[in-house]
Design an enzyme around this catalytic site. Structure first.
Site, PDB file in Angstrom:
ATOM      1  N   TYR A  46      39.113  95.836  26.937  1.00  0.00           N
ATOM      2  CA  TYR A  46      39.769  94.738  26.244  1.00  0.00           C
ATOM      3  C   TYR A  46      41.154  95.188  25.752  1.00  0.00           C
ATOM      4  CZ  TYR A  46      35.142  92.507  26.010  1.00  0.00           C
ATOM      5  OH  TYR A  46      33.919  91.950  26.312  1.00  0.00           O
ATOM      6  N   HIS A  88      28.607  97.903  30.899  1.00  0.00           N
ATOM      7  CA  HIS A  88      29.480  96.757  31.143  1.00  0.00           C
ATOM      8  C   HIS A  88      29.523  96.422  32.631  1.00  0.00           C
ATOM      9  CE1 HIS A  88      33.578  94.812  29.833  1.00  0.00           C
ATOM     10  NE2 HIS A  88      32.643  93.922  30.144  1.00  0.00           N
TER      11      HIS A  88
END
Length: 328
Positions: free
Chosen positions: A60, A142
């Site tokens: 991110y 992830h």
């Protein structure tokens, strides 16, 4: 009616989270830049609203979200909140910057997909350094479907070792596909993941998690963190124009039923996942204090039982969909 500041158990993890969590992708500069000051103010407002679950990831903003999360959370009592981050992508100098969704990322770095044991251990060290905190509560694998054999064979085993050593409290998955998550739960060696962050697959517009994945979670005591409940803005008019015709019709019908009940469609969207017993909490992204205030208000908005009944009767929700508690 759901209250965002209600504190509940996160499945079998021993962790306690608020019903409303803050997803921190936007504070990494998702689609548009966010200043350090605005990022801090957003976390501050979430805290004031009772949010005690915060979810970030190295990718991110290529480390920026984790850095901002740590800066905002360090003054808080460490046992008063749950912090999640992810493994699977290392942020490296000269790494391939393949994601144009991040506005103004730090120069000269990019993500590299790597689920090896060495990469997992390095990723955890890097995340702790960026966060400036002493521990991570929940670690998600992830997007394990990006390299499933390595994610299951190496990354999960490394996280299981960290869990057994007490370095992390819970092992999780961060996924966009319910079938991939169900496969992982079945194939991971015991005790398996403790929880799963499922994005966009148990929502008013997509219940693909309902048939197999969510019942499996109930059977195994795996808590679900529901994310992507607004479907990337599809329930709002400007984004609807870009949807396929069948989806536009579905959204129009959903809006009409919500209008009859005097319920904002986004209120129904954020409350819907709580009907399923596997779902412990819902993540909402925010890039400003006003956005997290809006999500908290939508979560608390009264919804009459007739709204859910009409969605059932219209076929917009499968007949076997469990429904949230209502105001009557």
């Amino acid at each position: 009616m759901v209250k965002g500041d209600e504190i509940v158990e996160l499945g079998r993890t021993g962790l306690r989270v608020s019903r409303l969590g803050l997803g921190l992708a936007s504070l990494g500069g998702l689609f548009e830049p966010v200043s350090d000051e605005q990022a801090a103010a957003t976390v501050d407002r979430a805290w004031q609203l009772g949010v005690r679950l915060f979810d970030t990831a190295p990718v991110y903003g290529y480390g920026r979200s984790e850095t901002r999360a740590g800066r905002a959370l360090r003054p808080r009592p460490r046992d008063d909140y749950v912090l999640c981050t992810k493994i699977g992508r290392l942020i490296e100098p000269g790494g391939p910057a393949t994601q144009p969704i991040w506005a103004d990322p730090p120069p000269g770095v990019g993500p590299r997909l790597d689920f090896s044991r060495a990469a997992v251990l390095r990723s955890v060290e890097d995340s702790l350094a960026r966060l400036g905190l002493d521990r991570i509560d929940v670690l998600h694998v992830h997007d394990p479907d990006e390299d499933y054999p390595a994610a299951l064979g190496e990354a999960y085993r490394a996280l299981d070792d960290l869990r057994r050593a007490g370095v992390v409290r819970a092992v999780s998955l961060g996924v966009n596909h319910a079938d991939a998550a169900a496969r992982f739960l079945r194939e991971a060696p015991p005790p398996g993941p403790d929880c799963v962050l499922l994005a966009g697959r148990y929502t008013l517009l997509d219940q693909s998690g309902l048939a197999d994945f969510l019942p499996l979670c109930v059977t195994r005591g795996v808590a679900v963190i529901a994310a992507g409940v607004f479907q990337g803005g599809l329930l709002t008019q400007p984004r609807t124009r870009n949807a396929p015709p069948a989806m536009r019709e579905r959204i129009a019908a959903l809006r009409a039923i919500c209008a009859e009940a005097d319920v904002p469609p986004l209120a129904a969207a954020i409350q819907f996942p709580f009907g399923h017993p596997a779902v412990a909490t819902v993540l909402a992204g925010a890039r400003s204090p006003a956005e997290i205030e809006t999500s908290a208000a939508l979560l608390a908005h009264p919804i009459p039982a007739r709204l859910w009944e009409r969605l059932h009767a219209s076929g917009l929700l499968p007949a076997d969909t469990p429904l949230p508690a209502t105001c009557g």
